[in-house]
Design an enzyme around this catalytic site. Structure first.
Site, mmCIF file in Angstrom:
data_model
loop_
_atom_site.group_PDB
_atom_site.id
_atom_site.type_symbol
_atom_site.label_atom_id
_atom_site.label_comp_id
_atom_site.label_asym_id
_atom_site.label_seq_id
_atom_site.Cartn_x
_atom_site.Cartn_y
_atom_site.Cartn_z
ATOM 1 N N ARG A 52 0.836 -1.206 0.000
ATOM 2 C CA ARG A 52 0.000 0.000 0.000
ATOM 3 C C ARG A 52 0.872 1.259 0.000
ATOM 4 O O ARG A 52 0.465 2.312 -0.485
ATOM 5 C CB ARG A 52 -0.983 -0.010 1.184
ATOM 6 C CG ARG A 52 -1.873 1.238 1.239
ATOM 7 C CD ARG A 52 -3.178 1.039 2.011
ATOM 8 N NE ARG A 52 -2.994 0.384 3.285
ATOM 9 C CZ ARG A 52 -2.525 0.976 4.393
ATOM 10 N NH1 ARG A 52 -2.184 2.242 4.378
ATOM 11 N NH2 ARG A 52 -2.401 0.287 5.510
ATOM 12 N N TYR A 104 -17.999 15.338 -16.410
ATOM 13 C CA TYR A 104 -18.188 13.887 -16.322
ATOM 14 C C TYR A 104 -19.192 13.554 -15.208
ATOM 15 O O TYR A 104 -19.113 14.123 -14.112
ATOM 16 C CB TYR A 104 -16.834 13.215 -16.067
ATOM 17 C CG TYR A 104 -16.949 11.728 -15.939
ATOM 18 C CD1 TYR A 104 -17.145 10.931 -17.057
ATOM 19 C CD2 TYR A 104 -16.902 11.110 -14.693
ATOM 20 C CE1 TYR A 104 -17.284 9.553 -16.942
ATOM 21 C CE2 TYR A 104 -17.038 9.741 -14.570
ATOM 22 C CZ TYR A 104 -17.229 8.970 -15.705
ATOM 23 O OH TYR A 104 -17.378 7.617 -15.580
ATOM 24 N N ASP A 176 -9.173 17.572 -16.116
ATOM 25 C CA ASP A 176 -9.457 16.188 -16.505
ATOM 26 C C ASP A 176 -9.128 16.095 -17.988
ATOM 27 O O ASP A 176 -9.806 16.667 -18.831
ATOM 28 C CB ASP A 176 -10.930 15.847 -16.236
ATOM 29 C CG ASP A 176 -11.280 14.408 -16.615
ATOM 30 O OD1 ASP A 176 -10.528 13.801 -17.410
ATOM 31 O OD2 ASP A 176 -12.304 13.900 -16.133
ATOM 32 N N LYS A 201 -9.431 4.508 -20.050
ATOM 33 C CA LYS A 201 -9.783 4.836 -21.420
ATOM 34 C C LYS A 201 -8.561 4.646 -22.329
ATOM 35 O O LYS A 201 -8.025 3.576 -22.371
ATOM 36 C CB LYS A 201 -10.347 6.258 -21.467
ATOM 37 C CG LYS A 201 -11.382 6.545 -20.341
ATOM 38 C CD LYS A 201 -12.645 5.718 -20.453
ATOM 39 C CE LYS A 201 -13.544 5.772 -19.224
ATOM 40 N NZ LYS A 201 -13.912 7.093 -18.735
HETATM 41 C C1 LIG Z 1 -14.347 7.604 -17.592
HETATM 42 C C2 LIG Z 1 -14.073 8.991 -17.212
HETATM 43 C C3 LIG Z 1 -13.835 9.336 -15.870
HETATM 44 C C4 LIG Z 1 -13.911 8.336 -14.745
HETATM 45 O O1 LIG Z 1 -12.946 7.335 -14.849
HETATM 46 P P1 LIG Z 1 -13.105 5.872 -14.225
HETATM 47 O O2 LIG Z 1 -11.807 5.245 -14.558
HETATM 48 O O3 LIG Z 1 -14.292 5.239 -14.852
HETATM 49 O O4 LIG Z 1 -13.303 6.049 -12.753
HETATM 50 C C5 LIG Z 1 -13.566 10.662 -15.593
HETATM 51 N N1 LIG Z 1 -13.531 11.595 -16.551
HETATM 52 C C6 LIG Z 1 -13.760 11.306 -17.837
HETATM 53 C C7 LIG Z 1 -13.715 12.394 -18.859
HETATM 54 C C8 LIG Z 1 -14.040 9.996 -18.221
HETATM 55 O O5 LIG Z 1 -14.285 9.713 -19.505
#
Ligand SMILES: *Cc1c(COP(=O)(O)O)cnc(C)c1O
Length: 385
Positions: A52, A104, A176, A201
């Site tokens: 951890r 998001y 983000d 992603k």
């Molecule tokens: C998918 C996504 C998230 C969240 O990510 P997770 O890995 O599903 O927790 C945040 N911001 C954007 C723009 C996303 O496409």
């Protein structure tokens, strides 16, 4: 490592611990262990003592994040939402954060339903309106949260203007960057303080891991992130870190193909008589094409489009064969999704419409298939409506 390396693709294969220093293995092993045999009483006498706190496989990935983002400090957590929550948790009771209206879905819920209970004030603002944004800044505003391009309408926020507004008011900026990936947009170089990515992603790219990264150039922020990572405990598992290390090696190649496909598909759809609107920042006709290309080097691999009637959506989804119909994006396979019933399902109809997320809207995340096949498939599915 040689100092001559400039290209990101070469760096992604050679500029972080890609070779296991213990055995010379050409792939960092999965150090699948929770603990480490200690040589003596003193835990600080060795680098690793509990997973951890630190693990060599996860560490290699964190170094890779630093290379990719051009950051001093990179961290990985168990999801994109875990790093977004981490960023929001840098706020203290009584402080105020500004968040785009079109954000998001998970971030919206985190801000709207969770952090407010910790005494943090939240304002959701339309970032297309700089005057409204400026007016929202108060004495206790401490964070400006940015997401560009936005999901699912690919609206663009002007990162440099936002950063300059934030700096003037002593406000931290968080971006983000999931849609663009650090290959095409580097928020830290544009002056932002913190960048977060859902590695689920494009970065991992194979629709088989959920993970997130957070990076900064501030030692002070990095210390806090490490404290939270260790004590909130939302660490990334070893196997998942290893899979991402593997996926990331082909990020450049995958993105090249996916972006090319997106360009061709956006072009195709924008000329199709059965398509009402196409949203893609790589199209010259996109409202903020110039702003986008002043901060990013590609239109990316995601686009969205509207059919003329919401009643045609079901038929279209039934007839399309190649893309999977799913939540998520950024995989090697194309992914089509229906924001109104998927990513934006937690919003009321009214909130959705206010954001422009109508029921006739579909989002298309381009994979690495052959463009001709994807276009033929779209053409065929459209012929049924
Ligand atoms: C998918 C996504 C998230 C969240 O990510 P997770 O890995 O599903 O927790 C945040 N911001 C954007 C723009 C996303 O496409």
């Amino acid at each position: 490592m040689s100092k001559n390396i400039k290209g990101i693709n070469t760096k992604m294969l050679h500029s972080y611990p890609v070779i296991d220093s213990y055995t010379g293995a050409a792939s960092i092993p999965k150090y699948q262990t929770s603990t480490y045999d200690q040589k003596n009483l003193y835990t600080d006498s060795q680098k690793y003592n509990y997973t951890r706190f630190k693990n060599p496989t996860v560490d290699a990935l964190q170094r890779a994040v630093e290379i990719l983002e051009g950051a001093e400090y990179g961290f990985v957590f168990s999801s994109g939402m875990a790093v977004i929550s981490m960023a929001l948790m840098l706020l203290k009771k009584g402080e105020h954060v500004i968040i785009p209206k079109e954000v998001y879905g998970g971030t919206y819920q985190m801000a709207n339903e969770i952090i407010v209970d910790y005494g943090i004030e939240v304002s959701f603002v339309d970032y297309g309106n700089m005057q409204e944004l400026e007016k929202t800044i108060k004495e206790n505003t401490k964070m400006l949260y940015i997401e560009t391009p936005s999901n699912p309408l690919l609206k663009i926020s002007d990162i440099k203007s936002l950063v300059s507004l934030a700096k003037k008011n002593n406000i931290l900026t968080v971006v983000d960057n999931t849609f663009m990936t650090p290959l095409y947009q580097k928020p830290l170089e544009l002056g932002c303080d913190i960048v977060v990515e859902s590695m689920t992603k494009f970065i991992n790219g194979h629709s088989d891991v959920v993970a997130g990264s957070i990076a900064t150039n501030s030692a002070e922020i990095a210390d806090k992130i490490y404290l939270y990572q260790k004590n909130f405990g939302g660490i990334l598992g070893v196997e998942d870190a290893w899979l991402i290390l593997r996926g990331m090696k082909t990020l450049g190649l995958r993105m090249q193909k996916s972006v090319k496909n997106a360009e061709l598909i956006a072009e195709f759809l924008s000329k199709h008589p059965k398509i009402k609107n196409v949203y893609y920042p790589g199209l010259k006709s996109h409202k903020n094409y110039d702003i986008h290309f002043s901060q990013a080097t590609s239109g990316g691999a995601i686009l969205s489009f509207e059919l003329f009637s919401k009643d045609d959506i079901e038929k279209f989804i039934e007839k399309i064969e190649i893309p999977i119909f799913a939540v998520s994006l950024g995989g090697v396979e194309s992914i089509i999704s229906h924001p109104a019933t998927m990513s934006h399902a937690s919003l009321s109809e009214e909130e959705r419409l206010e954001q422009g997320v109508a029921r006739n809207l579909l989002r298309f995340s381009c994979g690495i298939e052959d463009a001709e096949d994807l276009i033929e498939d779209l053409e065929r599915a459209l012929s049924f409506i």
